[in-house]
Design an enzyme around this catalytic site. Sequence first.
Site, PDB file in Angstrom:
ATOM      1  N   HIS A   1       0.825  -1.209   0.000  1.00 14.17           N
ATOM      2  CA  HIS A   1       0.000   0.000   0.000  1.00 14.17           C
ATOM      3  C   HIS A   1       0.857   1.256   0.000  1.00 14.17           C
ATOM      4  CE1 HIS A   1      -3.072  -2.721   2.215  1.00 14.17           C
ATOM      5  NE2 HIS A   1      -3.262  -2.785   0.905  1.00 14.17           N
TER       6      HIS A   1
ATOM      7  N   HIS B   1       3.479  11.153   5.691  1.00 13.84           N
ATOM      8  CA  HIS B   1       2.688  11.152   6.920  1.00 13.84           C
ATOM      9  C   HIS B   1       3.538  10.583   8.057  1.00 13.84           C
ATOM     10  CE1 HIS B   1      -1.381  10.993   4.564  1.00 13.84           C
ATOM     11  NE2 HIS B   1      -0.816  12.193   4.543  1.00 13.84           N
TER      12      HIS B   1
ATOM     13  N   HIS C   1       5.359   7.239   6.297  1.00 12.25           N
ATOM     14  CA  HIS C   1       5.146   6.602   5.006  1.00 12.25           C
ATOM     15  C   HIS C   1       4.743   7.664   3.998  1.00 12.25           C
ATOM     16  CE1 HIS C   1       1.199   6.628   7.022  1.00 12.25           C
ATOM     17  NE2 HIS C   1       0.749   6.895   5.811  1.00 12.25           N
TER      18      HIS C   1
END
Length: 265
Positions: free
Chosen positions: A102, A146, A127
Amino acid sequence: MNKVFWFAAIVLLIDIIDVALSDAPAPVTQNHPQSSSLQHQSAHSWGYVGNTGPEHWGDIATICETGKQQSPIDIVHAQPTQLEAIEWDYEPKFQNIINNGHTVQVNLQPGSEIEVNDTDYQLKQFHFHTPSENRLNGRSYPLEAHFVHADKKGNLAVVGVFFEHGRANAALAALWEKMPAQVGTKQSLNKINFELNELLPKNKNYYSFTGSLTTPPCSEGVQWLVMQQAIKASPEQIAAFKAVLPSHNNRPIQAQNQRTISVSK
């Protein structure tokens, strides 16, 4: 004889099952990008396109569809406020970098924290998303980081940093050398050497609002602290990040509803 035969057969069958289970490959787990414990595992697969994309996340967690404080948002109509300055204490105590399918996520050892509104938040991981998840007055950036923090009660505070095209970022260069291309793999960062502050802007003024995780389970009550000033990354660095993802990894903009967005004076 029959009893002895069946007993032996059952024992043999159990042994075969045990061997099969022990030889089976372990499933590739995917840490939730914004879980404070980094242990959350979704019971359902999710992604950013197709039948596992954001329009279907409500099947995983209803709040993804019905929540009133969902993230990301377009940061508009911010109200100038005397926000308390964030106190930063980041240490280069890296653990590993992982491609979880992801995003690319950097996990840290304990020792880095911020203090805001008299509360200490420990930095757990950071990330990246491309393009940016949050927007600023309608503007989307090519990359957003973030930084996920948690206080002692498990409350989350996420610092968002926008990247814009420009010169190469030295911190990203060091990380990208270790960036795993294969999903489910990770690299140790024990010997990496750079300062986390290189991933933060010099001007620490910020926007503040209440939001959510931007991925399932979309939990609300997250304190968002988005930096006003963007930092630079080269187009080549951003392209290198995109190359290890199956697609873009940004959730669509969510409704602001009745939330107030504050901005440092």
